[in-house]
Design an enzyme around this catalytic site. Structure first.
Site, PDB file in Angstrom:
ATOM      1  N   SER A 107     -10.728  -3.328   3.372  1.00 29.26           N
ATOM      2  CA  SER A 107     -10.895  -1.912   3.715  1.00 29.26           C
ATOM      3  C   SER A 107     -11.684  -1.279   2.586  1.00 29.26           C
ATOM      4  O   SER A 107     -11.778  -1.843   1.486  1.00 29.26           O
ATOM      5  CB  SER A 107      -9.514  -1.246   3.828  1.00 29.26           C
ATOM      6  OG  SER A 107      -9.621   0.162   3.834  1.00 29.26           O
ATOM      7  N   TYR A 159      -0.890   0.992   0.912  1.00 22.66           N
ATOM      8  CA  TYR A 159      -2.086   0.501   1.588  1.00 22.66           C
ATOM      9  C   TYR A 159      -3.197   0.196   0.586  1.00 22.66           C
ATOM     10  O   TYR A 159      -3.851  -0.849   0.662  1.00 22.66           O
ATOM     11  CB  TYR A 159      -2.556   1.533   2.611  1.00 22.66           C
ATOM     12  CG  TYR A 159      -3.660   1.045   3.515  1.00 22.66           C
ATOM     13  CD1 TYR A 159      -3.396   0.100   4.508  1.00 22.66           C
ATOM     14  CD2 TYR A 159      -4.959   1.527   3.393  1.00 22.66           C
ATOM     15  CE1 TYR A 159      -4.403  -0.347   5.354  1.00 22.66           C
ATOM     16  CE2 TYR A 159      -5.964   1.083   4.229  1.00 22.66           C
ATOM     17  CZ  TYR A 159      -5.690   0.148   5.209  1.00 22.66           C
ATOM     18  OH  TYR A 159      -6.694  -0.299   6.040  1.00 22.66           O
TER      19      TYR A 159
END
Length: 254
Positions: A140, A153
């Site tokens: 990501s 995350y």
């Protein structure tokens, strides 16, 4: 990709399904893995392909026996694994570190990091027997940055970036290439969840704020990630390993 065998975790999600369809359109056979068996069946039904070219397997990517099983079932069904899209992941709650529950933090790391590690561990073993293969992890833009309220995350995707590079070095002489895609602001359920976490009940408000930070000025489509995965899986990327490919509308460049 004619007659290649492609194994995809997180196969019931938006990016997983789009990637499966793209590989099928290019002649591959696909195995979809997800913890949600009902969603897997719906995903299979939505794909435009002959039923014998798609296998679905319910599995928890954090359970090593489940991981061994999805690798074995793939090889039993199709004889090999040419491509592994190590894609399963979650986002988790939006909370500052001082307020984030330890159990939630550990859950994110377990799925996003341990799940990726276990997939690599057991697919690499199969690919070493074959003498070839391509693995694409899902990182990501969170692999590069910090973001208030998203500690779990962010930490997990930094870890995916690191394990991708390490695994690539460990397998470079074995005919196996390992890379990662680094998407951001892709129009999926995960993005919708992030928006609702940031501004509960008013996801459109945070959605507009996110778009303002994207140089291209819009959300990405799952297929735009799938197309990069297809490239990394293909012989067009035969000299590419240990790389992270941004699919973020220019966010990381800004």
């Amino acid at each position: 990709m004619e007659d290649k065998v492609v194994l995809i975790t997180g196969g019931a999600g938006g990016i997983g399904q789009e990637t499966a369809q793209l590989f099928l359109d290019n002649g591959a056979k696909v195995v979809l893995v997800d913890i949600n068996k009902d969603a897997l069946e719906r995903a299979k039904a939505s794909l435009n392909a002959e039923p014998d070219r798609v296998v679905v397997i319910g599995a928890d990517v954090t359970n090593e026996e489940d991981v061994k099983n999805y690798v074995k079932q793939t090889v039993d069904a199709f004889g090999k694994i040419d491509v592994f899209f190590n894609n399963a992941g979650i986002n988790g709650p939006f909370a500052q570190i001082k307020d984030l529950e330890k159990e939630k933090f550990e859950q994110i790391l377990n799925i996003n990091v341990t799940g990726v590690f276990l997939g690599l561990k057991h697919v690499i073993k199969q690919m070493e027997v074959q003498g070839y293969g391509s693995i694409i992890n899902t990182a990501s833009n969170a692999a590069y940055i910090g973001s208030a309220g998203m500690a779990g995350y962010i930490a997990s995707k930094h870890a995916v970036a690191g394990i991708t590079k390490t695994a690539a070095l460990e397998t470079a002489s074995s005919g196996i290439r390992i890379n990662a895609v680094a998407p951001a602001a892709i129009d999926t359920q995960m993005l919708a969840d992030i928006q609702n976490n940031i501004t509960p009940g008013e996801p459109e408000a945070s959605g507009e704020a996110i778009k303002q930070g994207i140089p291209i000025g819009r959300f990405g489509a799952p297929k735009e990630v799938a197309q990069v995965v297809l490239f990394l899986a293909s012989e067009h990327a035969s000299f590419v390993t240990g790389s992270l490919y941004n699919v973020d509308g220019g966010m990381q460049a800004d």
